[in-house]
Design a protein around this motif. Sequence first.
Motif, PDB file in Angstrom:
ATOM      1  N   GLU A 124     -15.958  -7.673  -2.762  1.00 16.14           N
ATOM      2  CA  GLU A 124     -15.649  -7.461  -1.386  1.00 16.14           C
ATOM      3  C   GLU A 124     -13.973  -8.123  -1.182  1.00 16.14           C
ATOM      4  O   GLU A 124     -13.340  -7.628  -0.377  1.00 16.14           O
ATOM      5  N   LYS A 125     -14.089  -9.181  -1.774  1.00 22.58           N
ATOM      6  CA  LYS A 125     -12.777 -10.039  -1.768  1.00 22.58           C
ATOM      7  C   LYS A 125     -11.609  -9.169  -2.191  1.00 22.58           C
ATOM      8  O   LYS A 125     -10.589  -9.212  -1.835  1.00 22.58           O
ATOM      9  N   ILE A 126     -11.939  -8.827  -3.510  1.00 25.33           N
ATOM     10  CA  ILE A 126     -10.906  -8.035  -4.351  1.00 25.33           C
ATOM     11  C   ILE A 126     -10.509  -6.567  -3.252  1.00 25.33           C
ATOM     12  O   ILE A 126      -9.328  -6.362  -3.437  1.00 25.33           O
ATOM     13  N   SER A 127     -11.472  -5.961  -3.034  1.00 33.78           N
ATOM     14  CA  SER A 127     -11.224  -4.833  -2.256  1.00 33.78           C
ATOM     15  C   SER A 127     -10.344  -5.348  -1.004  1.00 33.78           C
ATOM     16  O   SER A 127      -9.419  -4.404  -0.776  1.00 33.78           O
ATOM     17  N   ALA A 128     -10.495  -6.091  -0.199  1.00 37.24           N
ATOM     18  CA  ALA A 128      -9.873  -6.558   0.880  1.00 37.24           C
ATOM     19  C   ALA A 128      -8.327  -6.897   0.455  1.00 37.24           C
ATOM     20  O   ALA A 128      -7.234  -6.607   1.058  1.00 37.24           O
ATOM     21  N   PHE A 129      -8.317  -7.703  -0.559  1.00 40.49           N
ATOM     22  CA  PHE A 129      -6.872  -7.971  -1.210  1.00 40.49           C
ATOM     23  C   PHE A 129      -6.250  -6.917  -1.565  1.00 40.49           C
ATOM     24  O   PHE A 129      -4.839  -6.636  -1.038  1.00 40.49           O
ATOM     25  N   LEU A 130      -6.872  -5.997  -2.226  1.00 43.48           N
ATOM     26  CA  LEU A 130      -5.931  -4.738  -2.552  1.00 43.48           C
ATOM     27  C   LEU A 130      -5.797  -3.822  -1.347  1.00 43.48           C
ATOM     28  O   LEU A 130      -4.772  -2.945  -1.501  1.00 43.48           O
ATOM     29  N   LEU A 131      -6.371  -3.923  -0.451  1.00 36.40           N
ATOM     30  CA  LEU A 131      -6.305  -3.111   0.746  1.00 36.40           C
ATOM     31  C   LEU A 131      -5.035  -3.542   1.208  1.00 36.40           C
ATOM     32  O   LEU A 131      -4.041  -2.831   1.822  1.00 36.40           O
ATOM     33  N   GLU A 132      -4.910  -4.904   1.265  1.00 41.61           N
ATOM     34  CA  GLU A 132      -3.610  -5.688   2.088  1.00 41.61           C
ATOM     35  C   GLU A 132      -2.531  -5.106   0.962  1.00 41.61           C
ATOM     36  O   GLU A 132      -1.298  -4.807   1.843  1.00 41.61           O
ATOM     37  N   VAL A 133      -2.360  -5.072  -0.225  1.00 42.64           N
ATOM     38  CA  VAL A 133      -1.223  -4.625  -1.101  1.00 42.64           C
ATOM     39  C   VAL A 133      -1.144  -3.146  -0.768  1.00 42.64           C
ATOM     40  O   VAL A 133       0.269  -3.145  -0.497  1.00 42.64           O
ATOM     41  N   SER A 134      -2.232  -2.349  -0.566  1.00 41.19           N
ATOM     42  CA  SER A 134      -1.773  -0.976  -0.376  1.00 41.19           C
ATOM     43  C   SER A 134      -0.981  -0.945   0.890  1.00 41.19           C
ATOM     44  O   SER A 134      -0.328  -0.043   1.241  1.00 41.19           O
ATOM     45  N   SER A 135      -1.543  -1.766   2.140  1.00 46.19           N
ATOM     46  CA  SER A 135      -0.800  -1.307   3.431  1.00 46.19           C
ATOM     47  C   SER A 135       0.314  -1.905   3.427  1.00 46.19           C
ATOM     48  O   SER A 135       1.266  -1.685   4.338  1.00 46.19           O
ATOM     49  N   ARG A 136       0.810  -2.870   2.455  1.00 52.51           N
ATOM     50  CA  ARG A 136       1.996  -3.671   2.788  1.00 52.51           C
ATOM     51  C   ARG A 136       3.156  -3.377   1.514  1.00 52.51           C
ATOM     52  O   ARG A 136       4.397  -3.713   2.049  1.00 52.51           O
ATOM     53  N   TRP A 137       2.784  -2.991   0.716  1.00 54.82           N
ATOM     54  CA  TRP A 137       3.885  -2.548  -0.513  1.00 54.82           C
ATOM     55  C   TRP A 137       4.878  -1.660  -0.009  1.00 54.82           C
ATOM     56  O   TRP A 137       6.062  -1.675  -0.539  1.00 54.82           O
ATOM     57  N   ARG A 138       4.724  -0.623   0.718  1.00 50.33           N
ATOM     58  CA  ARG A 138       5.796   0.102   1.040  1.00 50.33           C
ATOM     59  C   ARG A 138       6.236  -0.231   2.474  1.00 50.33           C
ATOM     60  O   ARG A 138       7.249   0.662   3.164  1.00 50.33           O
ATOM     61  N   ASN A 139       5.897  -1.281   2.993  1.00 51.96           N
ATOM     62  CA  ASN A 139       6.225  -1.486   4.451  1.00 51.96           C
ATOM     63  C   ASN A 139       7.696  -2.188   4.467  1.00 51.96           C
ATOM     64  O   ASN A 139       7.945  -3.284   4.815  1.00 51.96           O
ATOM     65  N   PHE A 140       8.763  -1.137   3.912  1.00 52.62           N
ATOM     66  CA  PHE A 140      10.058  -1.601   3.851  1.00 52.62           C
ATOM     67  C   PHE A 140      10.891  -0.611   4.274  1.00 52.62           C
ATOM     68  O   PHE A 140      10.673   0.579   3.964  1.00 52.62           O
ATOM     69  N   PRO A 141      12.060  -0.825   4.866  1.00 51.86           N
ATOM     70  CA  PRO A 141      12.974   0.489   5.216  1.00 51.86           C
ATOM     71  C   PRO A 141      13.099   1.304   3.988  1.00 51.86           C
ATOM     72  O   PRO A 141      13.443   0.743   2.918  1.00 51.86           O
ATOM     73  N   TYR A 142      13.175   2.324   4.195  1.00 51.31           N
ATOM     74  CA  TYR A 142      13.277   3.630   2.919  1.00 51.31           C
ATOM     75  C   TYR A 142      12.110   3.574   1.923  1.00 51.31           C
ATOM     76  O   TYR A 142      12.326   4.849   1.049  1.00 51.31           O
ATOM     77  N   LEU A 143      11.186   2.778   2.090  1.00 57.99           N
ATOM     78  CA  LEU A 143      10.339   3.238   0.861  1.00 57.99           C
ATOM     79  C   LEU A 143       9.101   3.986   1.755  1.00 57.99           C
ATOM     80  O   LEU A 143       8.189   4.586   1.127  1.00 57.99           O
ATOM     81  N   ASP A 144       9.194   4.104   3.267  1.00 60.87           N
ATOM     82  CA  ASP A 144       8.182   4.742   4.029  1.00 60.87           C
ATOM     83  C   ASP A 144       9.155   5.595   4.856  1.00 60.87           C
ATOM     84  O   ASP A 144       9.590   4.995   5.977  1.00 60.87           O
ATOM     85  N   LEU A 145       9.418   6.792   4.766  1.00 58.83           N
ATOM     86  CA  LEU A 145      10.279   7.564   5.404  1.00 58.83           C
ATOM     87  C   LEU A 145       9.478   8.047   6.775  1.00 58.83           C
ATOM     88  O   LEU A 145      10.435   8.788   7.465  1.00 58.83           O
ATOM     89  N   ASP A 146       8.350   7.806   6.904  1.00 57.37           N
ATOM     90  CA  ASP A 146       7.463   8.385   8.087  1.00 57.37           C
ATOM     91  C   ASP A 146       7.609   7.209   9.327  1.00 57.37           C
ATOM     92  O   ASP A 146       7.082   7.818  10.305  1.00 57.37           O
ATOM     93  N   VAL A 147       7.997   6.309   8.821  1.00 56.01           N
ATOM     94  CA  VAL A 147       7.826   5.418   9.907  1.00 56.01           C
ATOM     95  C   VAL A 147       9.179   4.987  10.478  1.00 56.01           C
ATOM     96  O   VAL A 147      10.290   4.979   9.696  1.00 56.01           O
ATOM     97  N   ASP A 148       9.111   4.813  11.960  1.00 59.37           N
ATOM     98  CA  ASP A 148      10.551   4.815  12.587  1.00 59.37           C
ATOM     99  C   ASP A 148      11.220   3.508  12.019  1.00 59.37           C
ATOM    100  O   ASP A 148      10.418   2.268  11.910  1.00 59.37           O
ATOM    101  N   LEU A 149      12.551   3.624  11.905  1.00 58.18           N
ATOM    102  CA  LEU A 149      13.240   2.363  11.235  1.00 58.18           C
ATOM    103  C   LEU A 149      13.153   1.099  12.155  1.00 58.18           C
ATOM    104  O   LEU A 149      13.176  -0.036  11.715  1.00 58.18           O
TER     105      LEU A 149
END
Length: 491
Positions: A124-149
């Motif tokens: 469960e801890k692994i799952s929660a950790f990886l979920l965080e990685v997946s939600s954060r790694w593109r949370n950067f301008p230009y890495l996710d073009l669908d999010v408002d700048l």
Amino acid sequence: MSYDSIIIGAGLSGLTCALLLGRSGRKVLVLEQNAHVAPLVRGFNRNGLYFDSGFHYAGGLGDDGPLDLFFRHLGLAGKLNLFPFAQDGFDGLRLSATGQDFFLPVGLANIETVLSDRFPQAREKISAFLLEVSSRWRNFPYLDLDVDLADFGIKVVHGMSLQERLREFEPWPQLQGILSMHSLLYGLPPESVSVSFNAVVAGSYYHSAHGIVGGGRSLINAFQDLLAEADVEILCNKDVAGVLTGNHGVSGVRLTSGEEFPAGEVVATLNPGLLPQLFPPGTFRPAYSKRLINLRQTSSAYIGFFRTRGTSEFLRGRNLFIQSHPGIFNGSADQALEERSFYVTGADQGSSGGINGVVCIVPARYDEVSCWQAPGPGRPEGYIAWKKEIGERLLTMLKKSCPEISEPELVELGTPLTFCRYSRANEGAVYGTGHWLGQYNPHPATRLPGLFLSGQAVTAPGLLGAITAAYLTCGSILGHEHLRGELRTCR
Ligand SMILES: Cc1cc2nc3c(=O)[nH]c(=O)nc-3n(C[C@H](O)[C@H](O)[C@H](O)COP(=O)(O)OP(=O)(O)OC[C@H]3O[C@@H](n4cnc5c(N)ncnc54)[C@H](O)[C@@H]3O)c2cc1C
């Protein structure tokens, strides 16, 4: 000759900025202090082998990966042949004391499966950790073009440290090592980096891991072809000593030779800690200059280049992160050389022949070499003998940790002084200015009209980080929505 834009530095970020600005119709000049374009990543030949130096593999180049989109938009995709790293295990953690390995497969879902199988009580801890990685790694301008700048904050250097986050994995020290080994790729200790920043770098490799046939040199050759098509001029051996300013902001640059080049805009990709010395006192507010000068840098490294007698096929499409003790990965250079963690990769992996070379990167401290730093070319007497000794110690470490490598023999060694010379890295900082927990690195736009910053200090190190920085910088110049709109058409 007058230019619209001058780029200081022909590294990955400078070349990307030059291409984006050149294609927008600007007259662009790139000035590089080294004798070659992209001195950090272009690699070199020794003993009939090609060795990469500052580029070995990239994250985010797979389908739907942000780097894949950048490559298609820039035109690099059509000029390069990529090869995927081993899908069942691209990066492995090896405990040198026991020789025990654990390899991560490509893809977050696959990683979750193998880690949960290996450490079922931590599922469960692994799952929660990886979920965080997946939600954060593109949370950067230009890495996710669908999010408002406007929704992107530069929050990645805040929050919990990676070390703190991994505390709940204490019963599984091997797992702690696996989840923190990628800290070696950004040169910061897990206690001094945020969980979010680790996710940005590690997450791109979890998504996909690729090499480029012909390595960093092919990449730079492709850039140079595209820059020539865009009429961008590149001059090497041109050391920028000052940025010229007038009533309306930036007006050009001056070289150490005294030669001047007028321009309406300057993009500085050098380490931001070196920026204030390019301007007359009083150009920036004292607080801004002080902030730049005091930016904390990443650690330095020794980089050993070895040829081997037989081929080292076990390294094809796989890297090894070697750690002497179990637990959170310690990529610092505080311990004796032989106790340090290090990274091992095969040379010229994209070639059709066998892997006959190995590159080994070991953390180092600048104070270990500072006594050999002398002004001007050449090194003081004794440096060669000292380098030979370090090379022999690295060879022993490599033989002991990787007995599968057949008779390695050192052919070249880079030290922190090499990084100082090649890319002007402050104290040989291997990834330049670090993204330390809580440290505000500078933004691409400055208060001085016409002055912009780019490079790994702005976003993150690595091919993906340096290219993202260039998009962020050029978006500040050309308009973010314009540039993001162009990228969207390449999806
Ligand atoms: C050993 C090593 C291994 C690496 N491995 C990988 C990898 O496998 N994958 C990956 O993605 N990344 C890797 N990286 C990281 C990657 O190489 C860097 O993050 C990236 O190249 C940084 O690009 P940049 O343009 O920001 O900086 P730089 O390449 O440092 O560019 C800045 C340029 O400015 C020039 N310059 C400085 N001052 C002046 C001046 N006054 N006048 C003119 N020119 C000047 C410098 O010479 C330099 O060429 C590695 C780096 C190192 C050191």
